[in-house]
Scaffold this motif. Structure first.
Motif, PDB file in Angstrom:
ATOM      1  N   TRP A 139      -1.489  -1.506  -5.155  1.00 11.85           N
ATOM      2  CA  TRP A 139      -2.785  -1.901  -4.614  1.00 11.85           C
ATOM      3  C   TRP A 139      -3.174  -3.322  -4.997  1.00 11.85           C
ATOM      4  CZ3 TRP A 139      -2.512   1.959  -1.678  1.00 11.85           C
ATOM      5  CH2 TRP A 139      -2.221   3.236  -2.138  1.00 11.85           C
ATOM      6  N   ALA A 176      -6.399  -0.434   0.069  1.00  4.20           N
ATOM      7  CA  ALA A 176      -6.081  -0.795  -1.318  1.00  4.20           C
ATOM      8  C   ALA A 176      -7.312  -0.667  -2.209  1.00  4.20           C
ATOM      9  CB  ALA A 176      -5.520  -2.210  -1.375  1.00  4.20           C
ATOM     10  N   ASN A 227       0.825  -1.216   0.000  1.00  2.00           N
ATOM     11  CA  ASN A 227       0.000   0.000   0.000  1.00  2.00           C
ATOM     12  C   ASN A 227       0.854   1.259   0.000  1.00  2.00           C
ATOM     13  OD1 ASN A 227      -2.381  -1.423  -0.059  1.00  2.00           O
ATOM     14  ND2 ASN A 227      -2.832  -1.170   2.106  1.00  2.00           N
TER      15      ASN A 227
END
Length: 155
Positions: A111, A139, A106
Motif C-alpha cells: 500500500w 491503498a 495494491n
C-alpha cells in the motif's frame, strides 16, 4: 478463440527457430493474448523472451509488462519496468504506467508503495484519472489512512 494464444505462441516459437526475428509488436500481441486467456505463466515466458531479444521497449510494451507483472504478483518487477522508463532519455512514465504500477502494488498489498506512486503524479505534472484515484483510495482503505483518502477525494 480461446486457443488463439496457443497459435500465437507456436508462431513465436517458429520465428525463434527460423530466420524471422519477432518484432516488439509480435511479443506484445502474444503477451496480451496469453494474459487475456488466463495463461499468465506463458505470458511471463513471452516477456522473458522479449527481454532476451534485445528489443527496446516502448510505452505500450512497458504498460503491458507492468500490468502482467502486477497480475502475476511480481510487483517489484513491475516497479523495475517503471524505473527503467524514468531512466530513459526520451520516455517518462505516463499516467497509464503509473496506474498499472499502483494496481500491481495494491495486488501485492504494498500500500505505501502505491501511495508513493500516487504522489509522483504531481511531481510529473500528470492529472490523476479514475484508475489512479481508485488505486489510491484502495491503498488508503487497506492501510487505514482515512485522512489521506479524504484528501484524494478532495482533489
Amino acid at each position: 478463440r480461446n486457443q488463439q494464444w496457443a497459435e500465437a505462441f507456436g508462431l513465436l516459437q517458429d520465428m525463434l527457430g527460423g530466420c524471422a526475428r519477432p518484432t516488439l509488436s509480435a511479443y506484445c500481441a502474444l503477451i496480451a493474448a496469453c494474459s487475456k486467456n488466463s495463461q499468465l505463466p506463458l505470458s511471463m515466458v513471452a516477456l522473458s523472451c522479449l527481454e532476451k531479444s534485445g528489443l527496446e521497449h516502448d510505452t505500450v510494451s512497458r504498460v503491458i509488462a507492468i500490468s502482467l507483472c502486477g497480475a502475476s504478483h511480481f510487483w517489484a518487477k513491475a516497479l523495475t519496468y517503471l524505473r527503467t522508463s524514468r531512466s530513459g532519455c526520451s520516455e517518462r512514465p505516463n499516467l497509464v504506467m503509473l496506474s498499472a504500477a499502483m494496481t500491481a502494488c495494491n495486488r501485492a498489498e504494498q500500500w505505501q508503495r502505491s501511495l508513493l506512486l500516487l504522489s509522483k503524479l504531481d511531481d510529473l505534472h500528470l492529472q490523476p484519472d479514475a484508475v489512479s484515484f481508485g488505486a489510491g483510495l484502495q491503498a488508503c482503505s487497506a492501510s487505514r489512512r482515512w485522512v489521506q483518502a479524504l484528501s484524494i477525494c478532495g482533489r
